[in-house]
Design a protein around this motif. Structure first.
Motif, short mmCIF file in Angstrom:
data_model
loop_
_atom_site.label_atom_id
_atom_site.label_comp_id
_atom_site.label_asym_id
_atom_site.label_seq_id
_atom_site.Cartn_x
_atom_site.Cartn_y
_atom_site.Cartn_z
N HIS A 186 -106.38 -24.92 -30.10
CA HIS A 186 -107.10 -24.66 -31.35
C HIS A 186 -106.10 -24.65 -32.51
CE1 HIS A 186 -109.89 -22.94 -34.22
NE2 HIS A 186 -108.97 -22.04 -34.51
N ASP A 187 -104.98 -23.99 -32.28
CA ASP A 187 -103.89 -23.94 -33.27
C ASP A 187 -102.62 -23.56 -32.52
OD1 ASP A 187 -104.06 -21.16 -32.84
OD2 ASP A 187 -105.12 -20.78 -34.71
N ASP A 188 -101.62 -23.04 -33.22
CA ASP A 188 -100.35 -22.70 -32.57
C ASP A 188 -100.45 -21.48 -31.66
OD1 ASP A 188 -99.03 -24.82 -33.72
OD2 ASP A 188 -98.22 -23.64 -35.38
N PHE A 189 -101.47 -20.67 -31.82
CA PHE A 189 -101.59 -19.44 -31.04
C PHE A 189 -102.71 -19.50 -30.00
CE2 PHE A 189 -103.13 -15.08 -30.34
CZ PHE A 189 -101.95 -14.47 -29.94
N TRP A 190 -103.83 -20.12 -30.33
CA TRP A 190 -105.03 -20.08 -29.49
C TRP A 190 -105.27 -21.40 -28.76
CZ3 TRP A 190 -107.21 -15.47 -28.79
CH2 TRP A 190 -106.99 -14.49 -29.75
N ALA A 191 -105.78 -21.27 -27.53
CA ALA A 191 -106.24 -22.42 -26.75
C ALA A 191 -107.73 -22.24 -26.49
CB ALA A 191 -105.49 -22.52 -25.42
N VAL A 192 -108.43 -23.36 -26.39
CA VAL A 192 -109.85 -23.35 -26.04
C VAL A 192 -109.95 -23.65 -24.55
CG1 VAL A 192 -112.12 -24.34 -26.51
CG2 VAL A 192 -110.40 -24.22 -28.34
N ILE A 193 -110.67 -22.79 -23.84
CA ILE A 193 -110.87 -22.98 -22.40
C ILE A 193 -112.37 -23.01 -22.10
CG2 ILE A 193 -108.69 -21.84 -21.82
CD1 ILE A 193 -110.49 -19.43 -20.82
N LEU A 194 -112.69 -23.43 -20.90
CA LEU A 194 -114.07 -23.36 -20.44
C LEU A 194 -114.21 -22.04 -19.67
CD1 LEU A 194 -116.76 -24.86 -20.28
CD2 LEU A 194 -115.98 -25.83 -18.12
N TYR A 195 -115.13 -21.19 -20.14
CA TYR A 195 -115.33 -19.88 -19.53
C TYR A 195 -116.84 -19.67 -19.39
CZ TYR A 195 -114.96 -14.85 -18.75
OH TYR A 195 -115.04 -13.59 -18.21
N ASN A 196 -117.31 -19.55 -18.16
CA ASN A 196 -118.75 -19.39 -17.90
C ASN A 196 -119.57 -20.48 -18.59
OD1 ASN A 196 -118.27 -17.17 -16.28
ND2 ASN A 196 -118.65 -15.70 -17.91
N ASP A 197 -119.09 -21.71 -18.47
CA ASP A 197 -119.78 -22.89 -19.02
C ASP A 197 -119.89 -22.89 -20.54
OD1 ASP A 197 -120.17 -24.13 -16.53
OD2 ASP A 197 -121.95 -22.92 -16.17
N GLN A 198 -118.99 -22.19 -21.22
CA GLN A 198 -118.96 -22.23 -22.68
C GLN A 198 -117.51 -22.25 -23.16
OE1 GLN A 198 -120.77 -18.72 -24.33
NE2 GLN A 198 -119.49 -17.32 -23.18
N GLU A 199 -117.32 -22.73 -24.37
CA GLU A 199 -115.98 -22.71 -24.94
C GLU A 199 -115.61 -21.28 -25.32
OE1 GLU A 199 -115.40 -25.47 -28.13
OE2 GLU A 199 -115.78 -27.19 -26.86
N ALA A 200 -114.38 -20.92 -25.03
CA ALA A 200 -113.88 -19.59 -25.35
C ALA A 200 -112.40 -19.72 -25.73
CB ALA A 200 -114.06 -18.65 -24.17
N TYR A 201 -111.84 -18.67 -26.27
CA TYR A 201 -110.47 -18.71 -26.79
C TYR A 201 -109.57 -17.72 -26.05
CZ TYR A 201 -112.65 -21.28 -30.56
OH TYR A 201 -113.33 -22.23 -31.27
N VAL A 202 -108.35 -18.15 -25.79
CA VAL A 202 -107.34 -17.29 -25.20
C VAL A 202 -106.01 -17.56 -25.90
CG1 VAL A 202 -108.42 -17.12 -22.92
CG2 VAL A 202 -106.78 -18.95 -23.36
N ALA A 203 -105.11 -16.57 -25.84
CA ALA A 203 -103.77 -16.74 -26.40
C ALA A 203 -103.00 -17.70 -25.50
CB ALA A 203 -103.06 -15.39 -26.49
N LYS A 204 -102.62 -18.86 -26.05
CA LYS A 204 -102.06 -19.90 -25.19
C LYS A 204 -100.66 -19.59 -24.68
CE LYS A 204 -100.53 -23.17 -28.71
NZ LYS A 204 -100.73 -24.52 -29.20
N GLN A 205 -99.99 -18.60 -25.26
CA GLN A 205 -98.66 -18.24 -24.77
C GLN A 205 -98.72 -17.68 -23.34
OE1 GLN A 205 -98.10 -15.29 -27.92
NE2 GLN A 205 -97.51 -13.83 -26.36
N TYR A 206 -99.91 -17.29 -22.90
CA TYR A 206 -100.07 -16.73 -21.56
C TYR A 206 -100.65 -17.73 -20.56
CZ TYR A 206 -99.22 -12.47 -24.12
OH TYR A 206 -98.64 -11.50 -24.92
N LEU A 207 -100.61 -19.01 -20.90
CA LEU A 207 -101.06 -20.06 -19.99
C LEU A 207 -99.88 -20.90 -19.54
CD1 LEU A 207 -104.23 -21.42 -21.84
CD2 LEU A 207 -104.14 -19.80 -19.95
N THR A 208 -99.94 -21.34 -18.31
CA THR A 208 -98.93 -22.26 -17.78
C THR A 208 -99.64 -23.36 -17.00
OG1 THR A 208 -96.87 -22.40 -16.53
CG2 THR A 208 -98.55 -20.95 -15.64
N ALA A 209 -99.07 -24.54 -17.00
CA ALA A 209 -99.71 -25.66 -16.32
C ALA A 209 -99.92 -25.32 -14.85
CB ALA A 209 -98.86 -26.92 -16.46
#
Length: 76
Positions: A51-74
């Motif tokens: 979404h930007d430098d801080f947030w990522a968009v994920i699929l959560y319960n079949d809808q778009e939702a936001y999480v802090a991307k610093q806590y995601l790893t491939a």
């Protein structure tokens, strides 16, 4: 109906990530936004896009939702 198919996207867009810490799932890209869920460390998530430098968009319960991307790893 499949989230990606409904948007004309194929499987190539599905990218799996894992959480590195307990992660709040938000309705909007803000720490003030309603929390719609929580992911435990090591949980697999379907990444959609940045979404930007801080947030990522994920699929959560079949809808778009936001999480802090610093806590995601491939994921695998």
């Amino acid at each position: 109906r499949d989230y990606y198919a409904s948007r004309g996207l194929g499987d190539v867009y599905k990218r799996q990530y894992k959480t590195t810490d307990t992660l709040n799932v938000r309705k909007e890209p803000s720490t003030d936004a309603d929390r719609i869920g929580k992911l435990d460390p090591g949980a697999s998530v379907e990444y959609i896009r940045d979404h930007d430098d801080f947030w990522a968009v994920i699929l959560y319960n079949d809808q778009e939702a936001y999480v802090a991307k610093q806590y995601l790893t491939a994921g695998e």
